[in-house]
Design a protein around this motif. Structure first.
Motif, PDB file in Angstrom:
ATOM      1  N   UNK A   1     -19.583  37.848  44.773  1.00 48.29           N
ATOM      2  CA  UNK A   1     -18.502  36.876  44.552  1.00 48.29           C
ATOM      3  C   UNK A   1     -17.587  37.249  43.399  1.00 48.29           C
ATOM      4  N   UNK A   2     -18.042  38.071  42.469  1.00 53.42           N
ATOM      5  CA  UNK A   2     -17.209  38.432  41.313  1.00 53.42           C
ATOM      6  C   UNK A   2     -16.553  39.809  41.470  1.00 53.42           C
ATOM      7  N   UNK A   3     -16.479  40.298  42.701  1.00 52.84           N
ATOM      8  CA  UNK A   3     -15.900  41.626  42.961  1.00 52.84           C
ATOM      9  C   UNK A   3     -14.420  41.645  42.580  1.00 52.84           C
ATOM     10  N   UNK A   4     -13.992  42.732  41.942  1.00 55.24           N
ATOM     11  CA  UNK A   4     -12.579  42.913  41.623  1.00 55.24           C
ATOM     12  C   UNK A   4     -12.009  44.144  42.310  1.00 55.24           C
ATOM     13  N   UNK A   5     -12.874  45.142  42.537  1.00 54.31           N
ATOM     14  CA  UNK A   5     -12.406  46.411  43.102  1.00 54.31           C
ATOM     15  C   UNK A   5     -13.570  47.061  43.833  1.00 54.31           C
ATOM     16  N   UNK A   6     -13.300  47.610  45.011  1.00 57.93           N
ATOM     17  CA  UNK A   6     -14.325  48.307  45.786  1.00 57.93           C
ATOM     18  C   UNK A   6     -13.696  49.513  46.464  1.00 57.93           C
ATOM     19  N   UNK A   7     -14.305  50.681  46.289  1.00 61.42           N
ATOM     20  CA  UNK A   7     -13.850  51.885  46.977  1.00 61.42           C
ATOM     21  C   UNK A   7     -14.719  52.084  48.205  1.00 61.42           C
ATOM     22  N   UNK A   8     -14.079  52.282  49.345  1.00 56.79           N
ATOM     23  CA  UNK A   8     -14.781  52.418  50.621  1.00 56.79           C
ATOM     24  C   UNK A   8     -14.590  53.827  51.174  1.00 56.79           C
ATOM     25  N   UNK A   9     -15.695  54.494  51.477  1.00 58.22           N
ATOM     26  CA  UNK A   9     -15.670  55.836  52.055  1.00 58.22           C
ATOM     27  C   UNK A   9     -15.397  55.717  53.557  1.00 58.22           C
ATOM     28  N   UNK A  10     -14.323  56.357  54.017  1.00 60.24           N
ATOM     29  CA  UNK A  10     -13.998  56.344  55.448  1.00 60.24           C
ATOM     30  C   UNK A  10     -13.940  57.764  56.007  1.00 60.24           C
ATOM     31  N   UNK A  11     -14.574  58.698  55.312  1.00 63.89           N
ATOM     32  CA  UNK A  11     -14.504  60.098  55.725  1.00 63.89           C
ATOM     33  C   UNK A  11     -15.116  60.324  57.110  1.00 63.89           C
ATOM     34  N   UNK A  12     -16.061  59.482  57.532  1.00 63.01           N
ATOM     35  CA  UNK A  12     -16.704  59.652  58.840  1.00 63.01           C
ATOM     36  C   UNK A  12     -15.859  59.117  59.999  1.00 63.01           C
TER      37      UNK A  12
END
Length: 85
Positions: A49-60
């Protein structure tokens, strides 16, 4: 850059990864789905709930157009379009 008043995703188009920046989560956990252009859910991630930033790997993922569906709790839903090169 694809944005709403609650979050934005960059870079767009992306190659290996993209970043989601959250302006507001309403004190609720955040659920994020990556959806193919044909409507199939490819992945689901639950963020705190306190997320501010998330990096998501989409290389696949194959190159193409995808949708990022973000849910705050059970009600508020935002949909972003993401292009993968």
């Amino acid at each position: 850059i694809e944005a709403t008043d609650l979050l934005f995703a960059y870079p767009n188009p992306a190659k290996e990864a993209f970043v989601l920046e959250f302006y507001e989560t309403f004190g609720e956990e955040v659920r994020m789905d990556i959806i193919s252009s044909s409507g199939m859910i490819l992945s689901t991630t639950v963020l705190p709930e306190d997320i501010e930033r998330e990096e998501m790997d989409i290389s696949a993922l194959l190159p193409g157009v995808y949708f990022i569906r973000v849910r705050y709790g059970k009600n508020d839903i935002k949909l972003l379009k993401l292009t993968k090169h």
